[in-house]
Structures are given as C-alpha cells and as structure tokens.
Write a protein that holds these residues in place. Structure first.
Motif, short mmCIF file in Angstrom:
data_model
loop_
_atom_site.label_atom_id
_atom_site.label_comp_id
_atom_site.label_asym_id
_atom_site.label_seq_id
_atom_site.Cartn_x
_atom_site.Cartn_y
_atom_site.Cartn_z
N SER A 157 13.20 1.33 -13.04
CA SER A 157 14.33 2.62 -14.05
C SER A 157 13.14 3.43 -13.94
O SER A 157 13.72 4.74 -13.38
CB SER A 157 14.31 2.58 -14.98
N ALA A 158 11.44 3.39 -14.82
CA ALA A 158 10.78 4.42 -15.14
C ALA A 158 10.37 4.49 -13.30
O ALA A 158 9.98 6.17 -13.39
CB ALA A 158 9.71 3.93 -15.40
N ASN A 159 10.62 3.79 -12.62
CA ASN A 159 10.04 4.86 -10.52
C ASN A 159 10.79 5.62 -9.64
O ASN A 159 10.80 4.99 -9.12
CB ASN A 159 8.87 3.78 -10.56
N GLY A 160 12.02 5.42 -10.62
CA GLY A 160 13.36 6.45 -9.88
C GLY A 160 14.55 5.42 -9.42
O GLY A 160 14.62 5.87 -8.79
N TYR A 161 14.57 3.78 -10.09
CA TYR A 161 15.69 3.03 -9.16
C TYR A 161 16.25 3.01 -10.49
O TYR A 161 16.49 3.22 -11.84
CB TYR A 161 14.86 2.31 -8.68
N ASP A 221 0.75 -1.30 0.34
CA ASP A 221 0.22 -0.24 0.19
C ASP A 221 0.29 1.40 0.18
O ASP A 221 0.74 2.37 0.30
CB ASP A 221 -0.83 0.05 0.94
N VAL A 222 1.40 1.09 -0.16
CA VAL A 222 2.71 2.49 -0.20
C VAL A 222 2.91 2.52 -2.40
O VAL A 222 3.51 1.74 -2.15
CB VAL A 222 4.76 2.11 0.26
N PRO A 223 2.80 3.82 -2.52
CA PRO A 223 3.83 4.04 -3.64
C PRO A 223 4.74 3.47 -3.85
O PRO A 223 5.73 4.30 -2.97
CB PRO A 223 3.00 5.57 -4.05
N ILE A 224 5.52 3.10 -4.99
CA ILE A 224 7.38 3.14 -5.59
C ILE A 224 7.52 3.95 -5.30
O ILE A 224 8.87 4.27 -4.77
CB ILE A 224 6.70 2.09 -6.93
N LYS A 225 6.81 5.32 -5.93
CA LYS A 225 7.40 6.69 -6.12
C LYS A 225 8.26 7.10 -5.07
O LYS A 225 8.83 7.99 -4.57
CB LYS A 225 7.54 7.23 -7.07
N ASP A 226 7.37 6.78 -3.54
CA ASP A 226 7.14 7.33 -2.43
C ASP A 226 8.01 6.59 -1.22
O ASP A 226 7.96 7.12 -0.24
CB ASP A 226 5.61 7.65 -1.97
N ILE A 244 19.86 -5.70 -6.95
CA ILE A 244 19.83 -4.38 -6.08
C ILE A 244 19.65 -3.13 -6.59
O ILE A 244 20.23 -3.25 -7.08
CB ILE A 244 21.14 -4.71 -5.33
N LEU A 245 18.82 -2.51 -5.90
CA LEU A 245 18.60 -0.82 -6.78
C LEU A 245 18.54 0.17 -5.76
O LEU A 245 18.71 -0.08 -4.56
CB LEU A 245 17.12 -1.04 -7.75
N LYS A 246 18.95 1.21 -6.31
CA LYS A 246 19.43 2.39 -5.27
C LYS A 246 18.24 3.97 -6.33
O LYS A 246 18.22 3.67 -7.60
CB LYS A 246 20.46 2.96 -5.71
N GLU A 278 16.78 4.52 0.23
CA GLU A 278 18.14 4.53 -0.89
C GLU A 278 18.81 3.71 -1.32
O GLU A 278 18.46 3.42 -2.45
CB GLU A 278 19.06 5.16 -0.05
N TYR A 279 17.73 2.11 -1.23
CA TYR A 279 17.83 0.66 -2.15
C TYR A 279 16.72 -0.07 -1.62
O TYR A 279 16.45 0.34 -0.60
CB TYR A 279 19.01 0.41 -1.69
N VAL A 280 16.79 -0.64 -2.68
CA VAL A 280 15.12 -1.66 -2.59
C VAL A 280 16.00 -3.07 -3.44
O VAL A 280 16.71 -3.02 -4.17
CB VAL A 280 14.20 -1.15 -3.39
#
Length: 116
Positions: free
Chosen positions: A89-93, A23-28, A112-114, A32-34
């Motif tokens: 990547s389109a969502n900021g990572y 329930d958390v929007p990906i962009k929000d 691993i994404l930043k 720092e890392y996912v």
C-alpha cells in the motif's frame, strides 16, 4: 551546475534505496494488477512473500526471481501478510481480494492488488 548536481544526487538516492522484484523497483512496475503470495516459514512466525506481476523471471526457479529485495539485494522478511499488504500500500497498491490454496506440502495466501 549546483542544481544539476543536486538533482542527480536525489535521483541516484531514489534508485539506490528502492525495493525491487526481479531487479525492477516496485513503484516502477508498469502493470495494473499484481498478486502477492505468502507462505509460512518453518520454525518462524514470519512469512515469505513473493510478487507475481506477469514478469519473466531471470532464473530457472520461479520462486527465486519473485522475492522482494531490499536496497542491499537481500530478500525482505515480513512479520505477516498484513505487514506485506501495508508495505505494498505504501508503494502504490490497493487491496482487491484474497484467497488461500492448500496442497500436500504448503498452505499459501494470495492477495490481488491494484495499482492506485
């Protein structure tokens, strides 16, 4: 008054059409890392993708709370891990590195994404 109404509609639309994890929007997601985890789906070429950003899940099962949901609340399906990587990547990572793990039951790919 029209400006307030227009702003309200735009703000509502941005929340109504966002993809979410737990329930958390990906962009929000405020980390720092996912880590995105891809596992194969039986009898399909698509992959199940889950996100771990250190969140507390709402359900007893870890996997139920980490799937990416679309704007209708349904689990998103990705054609491949590259499809999921392009989505993130389109969502900021941005991509950092990847590794795989094999156990007796499944093979999983971890990216691993930043946050950009």
């Amino acid at each position: 008054m029209k400006k307030l109404l227009t702003f309200s509609l735009i703000a509502f639309a941005s929340f109504a059409f966002s993809q979410t994890v737990n329930d958390v929007p990906i962009k929000d997601i405020d980390v720092e890392y996912v880590q995105i985890i891809g596992t194969g789906r039986s009898l399909s070429t698509k992959v199940n993708v889950e996100i771990d950003f250190g969140q507390e899940t709402k359900s007893i099962s870890f996997k139920n709370g980490t799937s990416i949901k679309d704007e209708k609340g349904r689990n998103m399906k990705f054609n491949s891990m590259m499809d999921a990587l392009n989505f993130m990547s389109a969502n900021g990572y941005s991509f950092q590195f990847a590794y795989t793990m094999n156990d007796e039951k499944d093979k999983a790919i971890y990216y691993i994404l930043k946050k950009k």
